[in-house]
Design an enzyme around this catalytic site. Structure first.
Site, PDB file in Angstrom:
ATOM      1  N   LYS A   1       0.848  -1.188   0.000  1.00  0.00           N
ATOM      2  CA  LYS A   1       0.000   0.000   0.000  1.00  0.00           C
ATOM      3  C   LYS A   1       0.887   1.243   0.000  1.00  0.00           C
ATOM      4  O   LYS A   1       1.976   1.245   0.575  1.00  0.00           O
ATOM      5  CB  LYS A   1      -0.869  -0.039   1.254  1.00  0.00           C
TER       6      LYS A   1
ATOM      7  N   SER B   1      -9.228   1.807   2.785  1.00  0.00           N
ATOM      8  CA  SER B   1      -8.285   2.572   1.999  1.00  0.00           C
ATOM      9  C   SER B   1      -7.246   1.729   1.274  1.00  0.00           C
ATOM     10  O   SER B   1      -6.433   2.253   0.513  1.00  0.00           O
ATOM     11  CB  SER B   1      -7.585   3.591   2.894  1.00  0.00           C
TER      12      SER B   1
ATOM     13  N   SER C   1      -9.944  -0.674   6.499  1.00  0.00           N
ATOM     14  CA  SER C   1      -9.125  -0.509   5.305  1.00  0.00           C
ATOM     15  C   SER C   1      -8.455  -1.749   4.746  1.00  0.00           C
ATOM     16  O   SER C   1      -8.012  -1.739   3.609  1.00  0.00           O
ATOM     17  CB  SER C   1      -8.056   0.556   5.561  1.00  0.00           C
TER      18      SER C   1
END
Length: 560
Positions: A134, A211, A235
């Site tokens: 990420k 996210s 997330s």
């Protein structure tokens, strides 16, 4: 001397062009179909890969692929090339990458191949394994934007690199890319003014969640075999669930956050955690173990000195043998009712567990609405000052998914006081105490006369959503407030023929009504649906073992 001030648009456009340039021309699709013409691209992408590339990217678990590399059956270079090829196509189809690190990855893979030829042994336990991250994980030689235009232009150094990234590299991992996030990370849809919106591989008219949406979308398209995400409210688990993969949200202090970038750094009322995302639970376990073997508590003072707990796994295995695992099922949280396919997935899981001989009881804990309010009070504690001041540095506006919570400008939310923060922290502690008391009280209702071992719960009330329609993360956020160990597990897919809307439903609130109206069976047809398996704090070993058993029961059960 005149200093030219660049617009945020020009900075973002330059970054987009740089990303495009790093995608190898030989790996690109000649044309990209529209989402309307080709909504599902999970199978579509396969036609552009060779049989060897398909085998490398689809056949193996991370552990099995590593064995092929370290025994010389495959080279690290050909494995890296296969995943770089697939990641390139994935990005063209769903817009999932934030940093393309293919040149560095291929150079590193070549070094590892040479080391293996020269020394006859791997450089470390992750020798040649491709991994993606990420965007918030800092990687030497790459930028870390968190979707903020203002954060572009600063290249990470050896000193600023995230501790866990360095650990992965030292073990021999090959970092091939970083993945897209919503601006600031504070949204359950992945969109920003730099890369844009990340869509769902199963339906590109819908969201990949947030996210960690870029990471989940890339994994779903097999452009990665293993990745790291983060989770402060949803997330890891929401993106995993809506893309059909698995993800672990560990408890705070289990895995190292040292030098991992974040918004609102310093807030710890409900802390963010990092966790693995993968195609199977065994790989979640394996990567977690490998990181813990690096003794992260020696570098990160927030990490608890807690090596892998083999005894906890053994207890689960013994309970499996004697069919003494017990489960609590949370069918809805009283705030938003799950859509029909989510309810079916929960019921299917319960039936599968019961068919395997396990006991499942109804779980009715303290109101989850309290936890959701605590979480929101945490996220809004500074009135959005941190986010808006960062946006103001470049002049960019917040994307819609951020503005809905924090406003188009500073002043949308009140700024809390220190006393307000203390009150939220005390409310969290009180809620945690009451929840544990309730969990312990379930011993009165189980055949074993012991509290339930795990909770089965929805991940979200929906199987994704259209852009700007992601509204509720209460089903996941409660377990951040509680700091429980949680795994997202895929169960089924939406079937428009059997998951019809419930007639005459009376919503419990305006929010419930708005989300209920989003459900159009035909639009969500074939979308993945997952559940959460939840254990108590710092029970990562237990929750992974139980989640694996849940999957095994689902696989062997005729219940649908």
């Amino acid at each position: 001397m005149t200093v030219e001030i660049q617009s945020w648009q020009s900075i973002a456009k330059r970054k987009q062009a740089a990303l495009e340039e790093l995608l190898p021309a030989t790996y690109r699709l000649e044309s990209v179909p529209s989402p309307e013409d080709q909504p599902n691209v999970v199978g579509y992408i396969r036609q552009f890969l060779s049989p060897a590339e398909l085998e490398i990217t689809e056949k193996f678990s991370a552990e099995a692929l590593l064995t092929r590399i370290t025994t010389g059956a495959l080279s690290a270079t050909e494995v890296a090339k296969a995943f770089c090829h697939r990641a390139t196509m994935a990005h063209q189809l769903v817009n999932c990458l934030s940093e393309v690190l293919f040149p560095q990855a291929l150079a590193r893979a070549n070094e590892l191949d040479e080391y293996l030829r020269t020394h006859g042994e791997p450089i470390g336990p992750l020798h040649g394994l491709p991994i993606t991250l990420k965007d918030q994980f800092r990687v030497e030689g790459a930028e870390t934007s968190l979707g903020y235009v203002a954060w572009l232009g600063k290249v990470e150094t050896e000193q600023s690199e995230s501790w866990v990234v360095k650990a992965l590299k030292d073990m021999g991992a090959v970092i091939i890319a970083k993945t897209n996030v919503p601006t600031s990370l504070m949204a359950i849809e992945t969109n920003n003014n730099i890369v844009g919106y990340t869509t769902n591989p199963y339906n590109r008219c819908l969201s990949s969640g947030g996210s960690s949406g870029g990471e989940a979308a890339l994994l779903a398209l097999r452009g990665s075999i293993l990745g790291l995400g983060s989770d402060v409210g949803a997330s890891i688990r929401v993106p995993a669930s809506v893309t059909g993969i698995v993800g672990l949200k560990p408890s705070h202090g289990r895995l190292p956050y040292l030098r991992v970038a974040n918004s609102m750094e310093g807030h710890e009322t409900v802390p963010s955690v990092i966790g693995p995302m993968a195609h199977n639970i065994s790989d979640l376990r394996w990567l977690t173990q490998k990181v813990l073997e690096c003794s992260p508590w020696m570098a990160d003072p927030k990490v608890i000195c807690l090596p892998w707990q083999h005894e906890m796994e053994k207890v689960v295995q013994k309970k499996k043998m004697t069919k003494r695992l017990t489960f609590g099922v949370l069918r809805q949280d009283g705030v938003v009712r799950p859509h029909p396919p989510i309810a079916r997935a929960i019921n299917q899981t319960v039936l599968a567990l019961e068919a395997a001989g396990y006991e499942v009881i109804e779980f009715s804990p303290p109101p989850h609405s309290e936890a959701f309010q605590i979480l929101w009070n945490t996220f809004a504690a500074d009135g959005g000052i941190d986010i808006h001041r960062t946006l103001e540095q470049s002049g960019e506006p917040p994307v819609a998914q951020l503005a809905v919570s924090y406003g188009a400008h500073l002043g949308h939310l009140p700024v809390g006081s220190v006393n307000d923060l203390w009150a939220t922290q005390q409310q969290r502690y009180d809620y945690q105490v009451r929840y544990l008391e309730y969990w312990n009280s379930t011993a009165k209702n189980t055949r074993t006369c012991l509290p339930v071992d795990a909770i089965i719960a929805p991940v979200a009330p929906t199987a994704s959503y259209k852009p700007c329609e992601g509204m509720y993360f209460g089903y996941t956020g409660v377990y951040n407030v509680l700091d429980f160990s949680t795994v997202a597990v895929p169960v089924t897919q939406v079937d428009a023929a059997i998951d019809g809307p419930v007639e005459g439903y009376t919503p419990v609130s305006d929010l419930d009504s708005a989300i209920w109206q989003q459900y159009i069976p035909e639009m969500f047809h074939d979308m993945p649906v997952g559940i959460q398996v939840v254990c108590r704090r710092l029970e990562e070993e237990k929750v992974l073992a139980i989640a694996e058993e849940v999957q095994a029961c689902l696989k062997s059960s005729p219940a649908k």
